[in-house]
Motif scaffolding. Structure first.
Motif, PDB file in Angstrom:
ATOM      1  N   VAL A 286      11.868 -70.133 -15.389  1.00  0.00           N
ATOM      2  CA  VAL A 286      11.982 -70.275 -16.844  1.00  0.00           C
ATOM      3  C   VAL A 286      11.545 -68.991 -17.539  1.00  0.00           C
ATOM      4  CG1 VAL A 286      11.074 -71.464 -18.877  1.00  0.00           C
ATOM      5  CG2 VAL A 286      11.725 -72.777 -16.849  1.00  0.00           C
ATOM      6  N   LEU A 287      10.411 -68.450 -17.124  1.00  0.00           N
ATOM      7  CA  LEU A 287       9.905 -67.220 -17.727  1.00  0.00           C
ATOM      8  C   LEU A 287      10.865 -66.056 -17.516  1.00  0.00           C
ATOM      9  CD1 LEU A 287       6.110 -67.442 -16.764  1.00  0.00           C
ATOM     10  CD2 LEU A 287       7.129 -67.801 -19.024  1.00  0.00           C
ATOM     11  N   GLN A 288      11.447 -66.000 -16.337  1.00  0.00           N
ATOM     12  CA  GLN A 288      12.400 -64.932 -16.031  1.00  0.00           C
ATOM     13  C   GLN A 288      13.632 -65.042 -16.930  1.00  0.00           C
ATOM     14  OE1 GLN A 288      13.623 -64.774 -11.944  1.00  0.00           O
ATOM     15  NE2 GLN A 288      15.081 -63.106 -12.287  1.00  0.00           N
ATOM     16  N   ASP A 289      14.138 -66.265 -17.112  1.00  0.00           N
ATOM     17  CA  ASP A 289      15.322 -66.465 -17.944  1.00  0.00           C
ATOM     18  C   ASP A 289      15.026 -66.228 -19.428  1.00  0.00           C
ATOM     19  OD1 ASP A 289      16.848 -67.043 -15.751  1.00  0.00           O
ATOM     20  OD2 ASP A 289      16.544 -69.206 -15.871  1.00  0.00           O
ATOM     21  N   VAL A 290      13.830 -66.605 -19.866  1.00  0.00           N
ATOM     22  CA  VAL A 290      13.434 -66.332 -21.253  1.00  0.00           C
ATOM     23  C   VAL A 290      13.379 -64.825 -21.495  1.00  0.00           C
ATOM     24  CG1 VAL A 290      11.531 -66.467 -22.913  1.00  0.00           C
ATOM     25  CG2 VAL A 290      12.201 -68.491 -21.614  1.00  0.00           C
TER      26      VAL A 290
END
Length: 491
Positions: A286-290
């Motif tokens: 999730v953090l990577q995609d954000v």
């Protein structure tokens, strides 16, 4: 015949003035304007020596010093035209060809002036009688004119964009006509003598046909200036100016929409992926995609603030950039699209150069090409390959896909504005045209190296050596080591 020579210098001065007024900020127009203005000096001096000076000598009340001062003035004017016209012709061709960087261009401006100045200083005094001509200057002027012609012609054959190629052809039609002056005013001239008693000339008399060159220039200038434009200007009445402004605004808006469409497409994919990751409690993903979404939105905002640059002239904001980082940033935002399509990405960074470029425009160009490649490939069967390498001292990026490919007929049109083979209201046919202009603005090229329907396409982005600040970077500054290969299959 005097009336012809009056028409000659008035026509040349008019063309030079119009060029300068309409596009004085253009470097090429600046030099061509100077050439046309100075080219009129010889016919002006001839008219003064054959008509006006004899009239002044008949006026007994005029002081001899005034008449002599005017004669000296005609000598200076003719001397400027005779000695500096070949120089202006060659400098104009150097700027027009685009072969040289700004630094080298400035070097040529001063270096090519040296032989002319040495000759002017070394030859015998112009006073009390001025004599122009001689074998030495025939050779100097011949080298300058010939070099200029070769640069103009080669720049025409180098140009691949059909629209720019036509403009270069029209300009060649003008400058080759101008180069005829060498045969009449330099090679065919034995001498020109401006004495206290009058003007004496020994030549092959081809100079008497110079008025035909001027007539050709005027007709060409009026017709093509009004209809198409050449030498950096296009004459327009007020309504035409308004139409052009509206067309530029429309084109700029469409290009911006094209950019935003691509970025929104990425955000949609990333959003869907984040939803799945949240359900699966995959915090790291999730953090990577954000982070990818933030990169995309930053790029969108940058392109919005620079819409005028895409609607009008592309103005570069250059800074040293590590090429691998620029490419990886864009590829990271496309990873979800590749994953959705279950296609393969191969990266082969054989070198990791530091280049001087505009990061926003280069990233947008790379993104456009990659997205076109991804869209052309079948889901589950596609293979996108990105290679950074060195070729003939230049840095090149090869973008290869195994998609639908491009036919030979369409391959010659893909860089034309508004040409597209894609169907749908969201495809405007401006993506590759913009990319082509970005690379050209950087002094590089964008071309299709290979393409065959059903077998894919190989595109090349080429940066000239003058933009490469460091060819082999410290490996610790990049996530990829020199020569490394990454092969990632998105499932």
């Amino acid at each position: 015949m005097i009336i012809f020579y009056i028409g000659m210098f008035l026509s040349l001065w008019t063309i030079g003035t119009i060029l300068l007024i309409n596009n004085y900020k253009n470097l090429y127009t600046y030099w061509m304007s100077a050439m046309f203005l100075i080219a009129g000096f010889a016919s002006f001096s001839l008219v003064m020596n054959q008509s006006f000076l004899p009239f002044l000598r008949e006026q007994e009340f005029l002081p001899l010093t005034l008449i002599e001062a005017f004669r000296i003035f005609t000598i200076v004017v003719w001397g400027i035209e005779y000695h500096f016209l070949p120089y202006l012709f060659l400098i104009g061709s150097i700027v027009f060809s685009g072969y040289f960087s700004q630094k080298n261009y400035k070097m040529f401006v001063w270096t090519l002036l040296v032989p002319i100045m040495i000759y002017v200083i070394y030859i015998p005094s112009y006073y009390p009688e001025a004599k122009f001509g001689g074998t030495i200057f025939k050779i100097i002027s011949g080298v300058y004119f010939l070099s200029g012609i070769l640069l103009y012609i080669s720049s025409y054959f180098k140009e691949k964009n059909p629209l720019h190629r036509k403009n270069r052809f029209r300009t060649n039609m003008v400058v080759i006509a101008i180069s005829f002056v060498y045969n009449s005013d330099y090679y065919g001239l034995n001498y020109i003598l401006i004495s206290k008693t009058g003007l004496e000339m020994s030549s092959n008399n081809l100079w008497k046909l110079n008025f035909l060159i001027v007539i050709w220039l005027v007709l060409f200038f009026i017709y093509f200036g009004l209809r198409y434009g050449f030498m950096g200007i296009k004459l327009r009445i007020e309504q035409q100016k308004l139409d052009f402004s509206m067309r530029s605004l429309t084109e700029g808006t469409i290009i911006l929409n094209h950019s935003l469409k691509n970025e929104v497409h990425k955000i949609n994919y990333l959003t869907e992926k984040i939803k799945d990751s949240i359900h699966q409690d995959c915090k790291d993903e999730v953090l990577q995609d954000v982070s990818c979404i933030l990169t995309v939105t930053h790029h969108m905002l940058d392109m919005v603030t620079r819409i005028k640059e895409k609607a009008d002239e592309i103005i570069l904001k250059e800074q040293p950039q590590q090429l691998s980082i620029l490419l990886d940033t864009q590829l990271s935002t496309m990873s979800t699209i590749l994953q959705e399509k279950e296609n393969t990405l191969h990266k082969d960074y054989q070198i990791d150069p530091l280049i001087l470029c505009d990061s926003a425009h280069i990233q947008e160009t790379f993104s456009n090409i990659c997205l076109n490649a991804i869209e052309s490939m079948e889901p589950g069967k596609g293979n996108l390959e990105i290679i950074i390498t060195q070729s003939k001292r230049d840095v090149v990026i090869w973008i290869k896909d195994n998609g639908a490919g491009i036919s030979k007929e369409n391959a010659t049109k893909v860089f034309d504005p508004f040409f597209t083979t894609k169907k749908g209201a969201l495809h405007y046919g401006l993506g590759l045209s913009y990319c082509y202009n970005v690379m050209k603005k950087h002094g590089g090229t964008l071309k299709i190296l290979e393409s065959e329907p059903g077998k894919g396409t190989l595109m090349e982005m080429r940066f000239p050596r003058k933009r490469v600040l460091d060819l082999n970077m410290d490996n610790t500054r990049s996530p990829l080591s020199k020569g490394s290969k990454i092969s990632t299959l998105h499932n």
